[in-house]
Design a protein around this motif. Structure first.
Motif, PDB file in Angstrom:
ATOM      1  N   THR A  86      53.692  50.921  73.665  1.00  0.00           N
ATOM      2  CA  THR A  86      53.249  52.295  73.917  1.00  0.00           C
ATOM      3  C   THR A  86      51.908  52.460  73.222  1.00  0.00           C
ATOM      4  O   THR A  86      51.832  52.329  71.999  1.00  0.00           O
ATOM      5  N   PRO A  87      50.823  52.727  73.964  1.00  0.00           N
ATOM      6  CA  PRO A  87      49.514  52.895  73.325  1.00  0.00           C
ATOM      7  C   PRO A  87      49.556  53.954  72.229  1.00  0.00           C
ATOM      8  O   PRO A  87      50.310  54.930  72.317  1.00  0.00           O
ATOM      9  N   GLY A  88      48.722  53.775  71.203  1.00  0.00           N
ATOM     10  CA  GLY A  88      48.772  54.627  70.023  1.00  0.00           C
ATOM     11  C   GLY A  88      48.613  56.108  70.305  1.00  0.00           C
ATOM     12  O   GLY A  88      49.391  56.929  69.793  1.00  0.00           O
ATOM     13  N   LEU A  89      47.612  56.485  71.107  1.00  0.00           N
ATOM     14  CA  LEU A  89      47.396  57.900  71.382  1.00  0.00           C
ATOM     15  C   LEU A  89      48.575  58.491  72.139  1.00  0.00           C
ATOM     16  O   LEU A  89      49.029  59.601  71.849  1.00  0.00           O
ATOM     17  N   LEU A  90      49.084  57.737  73.112  1.00  0.00           N
ATOM     18  CA  LEU A  90      50.245  58.209  73.866  1.00  0.00           C
ATOM     19  C   LEU A  90      51.441  58.390  72.938  1.00  0.00           C
ATOM     20  O   LEU A  90      52.189  59.370  73.057  1.00  0.00           O
ATOM     21  N   ALA A  91      51.632  57.481  72.001  1.00  0.00           N
ATOM     22  CA  ALA A  91      52.743  57.586  71.047  1.00  0.00           C
ATOM     23  C   ALA A  91      52.608  58.847  70.189  1.00  0.00           C
ATOM     24  O   ALA A  91      53.610  59.523  69.901  1.00  0.00           O
ATOM     25  N   LYS A  92      51.383  59.194  69.780  1.00  0.00           N
ATOM     26  CA  LYS A  92      51.180  60.422  69.014  1.00  0.00           C
ATOM     27  C   LYS A  92      51.533  61.658  69.836  1.00  0.00           C
ATOM     28  O   LYS A  92      52.161  62.597  69.349  1.00  0.00           O
ATOM     29  N   ILE A  93      51.096  61.658  71.094  1.00  0.00           N
ATOM     30  CA  ILE A  93      51.394  62.795  71.975  1.00  0.00           C
ATOM     31  C   ILE A  93      52.900  62.938  72.151  1.00  0.00           C
ATOM     32  O   ILE A  93      53.452  64.047  72.094  1.00  0.00           O
TER      33      ILE A  93
ATOM     34  N   GLU B 205      53.800  45.559  89.227  1.00  0.00           N
ATOM     35  CA  GLU B 205      54.459  44.310  89.610  1.00  0.00           C
ATOM     36  C   GLU B 205      55.130  43.602  88.438  1.00  0.00           C
ATOM     37  O   GLU B 205      56.113  42.891  88.625  1.00  0.00           O
ATOM     38  N   HIS B 206      54.610  43.787  87.241  1.00  0.00           N
ATOM     39  CA  HIS B 206      55.167  43.089  86.079  1.00  0.00           C
ATOM     40  C   HIS B 206      54.814  43.877  84.829  1.00  0.00           C
ATOM     41  O   HIS B 206      54.022  44.835  84.857  1.00  0.00           O
ATOM     42  N   ALA B 207      55.401  43.452  83.691  1.00  0.00           N
ATOM     43  CA  ALA B 207      55.220  44.187  82.444  1.00  0.00           C
ATOM     44  C   ALA B 207      53.764  44.225  82.008  1.00  0.00           C
ATOM     45  O   ALA B 207      53.284  45.232  81.474  1.00  0.00           O
ATOM     46  N   GLY B 208      53.022  43.148  82.239  1.00  0.00           N
ATOM     47  CA  GLY B 208      51.621  43.124  81.848  1.00  0.00           C
ATOM     48  C   GLY B 208      50.801  44.161  82.594  1.00  0.00           C
ATOM     49  O   GLY B 208      49.922  44.814  82.016  1.00  0.00           O
ATOM     50  N   ARG B 209      51.078  44.302  83.879  1.00  0.00           N
ATOM     51  CA  ARG B 209      50.366  45.301  84.679  1.00  0.00           C
ATOM     52  C   ARG B 209      50.735  46.705  84.224  1.00  0.00           C
ATOM     53  O   ARG B 209      49.875  47.595  84.166  1.00  0.00           O
ATOM     54  N   ARG B 210      51.988  46.897  83.863  1.00  0.00           N
ATOM     55  CA  ARG B 210      52.414  48.209  83.363  1.00  0.00           C
ATOM     56  C   ARG B 210      51.697  48.535  82.055  1.00  0.00           C
ATOM     57  O   ARG B 210      51.261  49.670  81.843  1.00  0.00           O
ATOM     58  N   ASP B 211      51.547  47.550  81.185  1.00  0.00           N
ATOM     59  CA  ASP B 211      50.821  47.762  79.931  1.00  0.00           C
ATOM     60  C   ASP B 211      49.380  48.187  80.205  1.00  0.00           C
ATOM     61  O   ASP B 211      48.837  49.067  79.537  1.00  0.00           O
ATOM     62  N   GLU B 212      48.742  47.539  81.195  1.00  0.00           N
ATOM     63  CA  GLU B 212      47.363  47.888  81.545  1.00  0.00           C
ATOM     64  C   GLU B 212      47.277  49.337  82.009  1.00  0.00           C
ATOM     65  O   GLU B 212      46.363  50.080  81.616  1.00  0.00           O
ATOM     66  N   MET B 213      48.230  49.751  82.852  1.00  0.00           N
ATOM     67  CA  MET B 213      48.214  51.113  83.380  1.00  0.00           C
ATOM     68  C   MET B 213      48.467  52.133  82.279  1.00  0.00           C
ATOM     69  O   MET B 213      47.844  53.205  82.251  1.00  0.00           O
ATOM     70  N   LEU B 214      49.384  51.820  81.364  1.00  0.00           N
ATOM     71  CA  LEU B 214      49.647  52.738  80.258  1.00  0.00           C
ATOM     72  C   LEU B 214      48.428  52.854  79.344  1.00  0.00           C
ATOM     73  O   LEU B 214      48.118  53.939  78.835  1.00  0.00           O
ATOM     74  N   GLY B 215      47.725  51.737  79.148  1.00  0.00           N
ATOM     75  CA  GLY B 215      46.509  51.780  78.356  1.00  0.00           C
ATOM     76  C   GLY B 215      45.449  52.645  79.001  1.00  0.00           C
ATOM     77  O   GLY B 215      44.751  53.416  78.321  1.00  0.00           O
ATOM     78  N   SER B 216      45.314  52.544  80.332  1.00  0.00           N
ATOM     79  CA  SER B 216      44.348  53.375  81.054  1.00  0.00           C
ATOM     80  C   SER B 216      44.753  54.843  81.014  1.00  0.00           C
ATOM     81  O   SER B 216      43.905  55.726  80.835  1.00  0.00           O
ATOM     82  N   LEU B 217      46.050  55.108  81.177  1.00  0.00           N
ATOM     83  CA  LEU B 217      46.540  56.481  81.079  1.00  0.00           C
ATOM     84  C   LEU B 217      46.185  57.083  79.729  1.00  0.00           C
ATOM     85  O   LEU B 217      45.685  58.221  79.642  1.00  0.00           O
ATOM     86  N   SER B 218      46.397  56.320  78.666  1.00  0.00           N
ATOM     87  CA  SER B 218      46.174  56.819  77.316  1.00  0.00           C
ATOM     88  C   SER B 218      44.688  56.986  77.008  1.00  0.00           C
ATOM     89  O   SER B 218      44.244  58.054  76.570  1.00  0.00           O
ATOM     90  N   GLY B 219      43.904  55.916  77.242  1.00  0.00           N
ATOM     91  CA  GLY B 219      42.507  55.943  76.834  1.00  0.00           C
ATOM     92  C   GLY B 219      41.569  56.627  77.798  1.00  0.00           C
ATOM     93  O   GLY B 219      40.642  57.340  77.393  1.00  0.00           O
TER      94      GLY B 219
END
Length: 307
Positions: free
Chosen positions: A24-31, A241-255
């Motif tokens: 969970t990206p840091g900013l998203l975790a704070k929110i 498609e996979h966990a790595g892609r989900r991590d990328e999307m969550l990072g983009s959502l957060s940052g």
């Protein structure tokens, strides 16, 4: 007057039985740690967007229905619909031409609003209880309750369309090319516009969001990371498609999206930031909530919802 900013992110929170999110990206975790959580009453992101755009359910009159071309796969006890997104203009025109008698019999009008997406206008009395495309396509289709004239008329029309398209030359050619056939249409209505939209603009959500925005008379941007919109739709996360892609999307959502929206909230340009996973949960973060720095960050994996 300030307005709440809402971000619709289908598939953000895990449901019980899903594998936990690894990051969970840091900013998203704070929110997540500082906001207030509540269950979501929306069925799909389209329902949530329609409500913010000033639509309400209607049980009478001439209504707009979204009509999504689908391919149907029969199971042992149900049918699964998959959206057909590669219809060319000639194929669309040929398919619509073949059902003109059925449309005339139903006193309905069908037009293509964007490549492969149609709008149906139909006078109908009563409710139609089928979910929007994001909650219906790709999942087993339940049989709608035929308790109202609207449900019965759409059921009759939908069956007639399936019969007309079953052996249509367009589908024969699609099969020859290895493409999925077009078996029928999946219907959904946002209701009728009844009031001023609560947003100035909507971003993302593809052709369906563009159709809703046009009907509501508000601006639409294809870029879900557009920072000027009051309502954003990030509907690609649940298709990762996979966990790595989900991590990328969550990072983009957060940052890329939440960081500038949080700045708007802190500067007083908005009175609330909402992070909404339709059908699962909604988080509300007020300006005063962000100042509660003593609240610990929370991970998505620690916030499981549903059954």
């Amino acid at each position: 007057m300030t307005r709440p900013i809402e971000v619709l992110v289908p598939g953000l929170w895990s449901r019980r039985g899903d594998a936990p999110d690894p990051r969970t990206p840091g900013l998203l975790a704070k929110i997540l740690g500082r906001g207030e959580m509540a269950p979501s009453t929306a069925v799909g992101w389209e329902d949530a967007a329609a409500a913010r755009l000033g639509f309400r359910p209607s049980v009478s009159g001439r209504r707009r229905w979204l009509a999504v071309p689908v391919s149907l796969t029969a199971g042992m006890t149900d049918v699964v619909a998959q959206a057909v997104g590669d219809l060319g203009p000639e194929d669309s025109a040929a398919l619509v031409q073949s059902i003109l008698p059925e449309l005339e019999a139903a006193s309905a009008a069908l037009r293509e609003t964007s490549p492969g997406l149609f709008e149906l206008k139909l006078d109908a009395e009563g409710d139609w209880d089928m979910p929007p495309p994001s909650a219906a396509v790709g999942r087993p289709i339940r049989t709608p309750r035929l308790e109202s004239p609207a449900a019965r008329r759409l059921q009759v029309l939908g069956t007639a369309v399936q019969m007309a398209w079953f052996n249509h030359p367009v589908n024969a050619e699609r099969a020859r090319r290895g493409h999925a056939p077009v078996h029928g249409l999946c219907f959904w209505s946002p209701g009728i516009r009844d009031g001023t939209p609560a947003v100035r603009g909507i971003a993302g959500g593809g052709a369906i969001a563009a159709w809703l925005a046009e009907a509501a008379g508000v601006a639409w941007s294809a870029d879900p990371l557009c920072r000027e919109a009051d309502l954003a739709v990030l509907d690609a996360l649940q298709r990762a498609e996979h966990a790595g892609r989900r991590d990328e999307m969550l990072g983009s959502l957060s940052g890329d999206l939440l960081a500038p929206l949080l700045t708007r909230l802190r500067e007083g340009a908005a009175d609330e930031l909402r992070l909404h996973d339709p059908g699962t949960a909604v988080l509300r973060l007020r300006r005063s909530d962000w100042r509660r720095f003593w609240r610990r960050p929370r991970s998505l994996a620690a916030m499981t919802w549903g059954t």
